[in-house]
Design an enzyme around this catalytic site. Sequence first.
Site, PDB file in Angstrom:
ATOM      1  N   GLU A  33      26.909 -30.310 -39.402  1.00  0.00           N
ATOM      2  CA  GLU A  33      27.115 -30.627 -40.816  1.00  0.00           C
ATOM      3  C   GLU A  33      28.318 -31.503 -41.150  1.00  0.00           C
ATOM      4  O   GLU A  33      29.237 -31.081 -41.868  1.00  0.00           O
ATOM      5  CB  GLU A  33      27.167 -29.328 -41.624  1.00  0.00           C
ATOM      6  CG  GLU A  33      25.850 -28.581 -41.566  1.00  0.00           C
ATOM      7  CD  GLU A  33      25.804 -27.324 -42.424  1.00  0.00           C
ATOM      8  OE1 GLU A  33      26.862 -26.884 -42.908  1.00  0.00           O
ATOM      9  OE2 GLU A  33      24.695 -26.788 -42.600  1.00  0.00           O
ATOM     10  N   GLU A  90      18.492 -26.814 -39.845  1.00  0.00           N
ATOM     11  CA  GLU A  90      18.724 -25.597 -40.619  1.00  0.00           C
ATOM     12  C   GLU A  90      17.938 -25.670 -41.917  1.00  0.00           C
ATOM     13  O   GLU A  90      17.926 -26.702 -42.592  1.00  0.00           O
ATOM     14  CB  GLU A  90      20.214 -25.407 -40.963  1.00  0.00           C
ATOM     15  CG  GLU A  90      21.092 -24.961 -39.818  1.00  0.00           C
ATOM     16  CD  GLU A  90      22.515 -24.641 -40.284  1.00  0.00           C
ATOM     17  OE1 GLU A  90      22.711 -24.399 -41.503  1.00  0.00           O
ATOM     18  OE2 GLU A  90      23.423 -24.639 -39.443  1.00  0.00           O
TER      19      GLU A  90
END
Length: 426
Positions: free
Chosen positions: A193, A325
């Site tokens: 991320e 995710e």
Amino acid sequence: MGGLVNTNPRLRASRQLAKASGSSKVSTPADLCVASLDWTSEGGEILLNGQPFHLKGVSYFGFETPNEEIASCISALPSHAIFGFLRNESFNAVRLPFSTALALEPNKKVNANTIEKELHDLTVLELIGNIIDKAAEYGILIMLDMHRLNEDFIPELWYDDKYSMDDVKEAWDNLLTAFGDRWNLFAIDLKNEPHGVATWGSGKAKTDWNTAAEELATYLYKKHPQYKGLVFVEGTQLASAKHHKLDKNNKWWGGDLEGVQEFPIELGSDALNKKLVYSPHVYGPDAFVQPYFEAKNFPDNMPDIWKKQWAFVEEQTDRAVVVGEWGGRYENQDKIWQDSFAKFLVDECLEDTFYWCLNPNSGDTGGLLDYDFLTPMPKKLALLAKVQPHPTFITVKGSDQYCISPGAYANPKCDKGRRLATSNTV
């Protein structure tokens, strides 16, 4: 006269979980046996020895957390119960987060407070190796994920004032030196991320994640030729300057790949480029309430947003896109979002994903197990079974034979004509 009662809640949980999910091992018929595994990313999908690999993955966190208790579930249940549960629910891959800080101390003893005495007082590498090998016994693949630099938070960039790019390389070196030749280590996720100041294609070396990913990936493949798996590259929170199709503040950490239109990842050779998988993260209202969740036409507005942010990449680059995710508590508006997203994945032939997560103690999403670390969440499991109903599985026979059960597409239109030959042997 009453019998003895086992009052150990962990042992009771283990037995009840095994009962809930069936026997701990499932035999899988083999359709093709090969001497080695060849992973590539071509035609917009992951291929194993030239054939489509149907991925059904879940994240299993813990190595990146402050208490360093491996993955949290193992503290409550033995690993055979966890991997037996995953196999019986047809998961074939686990994304295993870790921190750079932990990987830089491979000989450090880890606090593995588990009911499995064999896991007590192990080093970092011994403990990770135990999990990788236990997963292999159940035919489950592993993707290592550089989730944090330290155990405190997810950093915006791949480095900070304390940990440099050289430290990140050393951390990966330690892991790939130890596990790069494991047959079931099929992928590495270079950095979890990127967000905030992270950019893609801005020309700023200190913040451009795309060029940092290129540097890191090419370094690792050169340094560790024994590693034959894939490399996953996530997006950023911001697109490159020319491709802001949506408000920059309404995107997910690691979720924006618009910069790929102008600056695709280039690893220097056709062979290495075929190891590349793009991996955005995508969430619904349980993670954060974006303005488009409150639109009058929600959730019908979502497919166009997903296509603009990341779903175009497969067709443009020829590389696979695997959502690294997604998830949530699967209630109320979030259920509407997840149902819509699951349909989109199947409709657009993007059903290879990693769900977040197995563990129940993820604050904003929950897990596939309830808070007792025992009870499966049937509604979530049913949803994931729709997204990927027929995963591929690998069975190891002897020391030099890998037998592949091919699986199938959730959406028949996604079949591009590749077929596994049947009853072939090496």
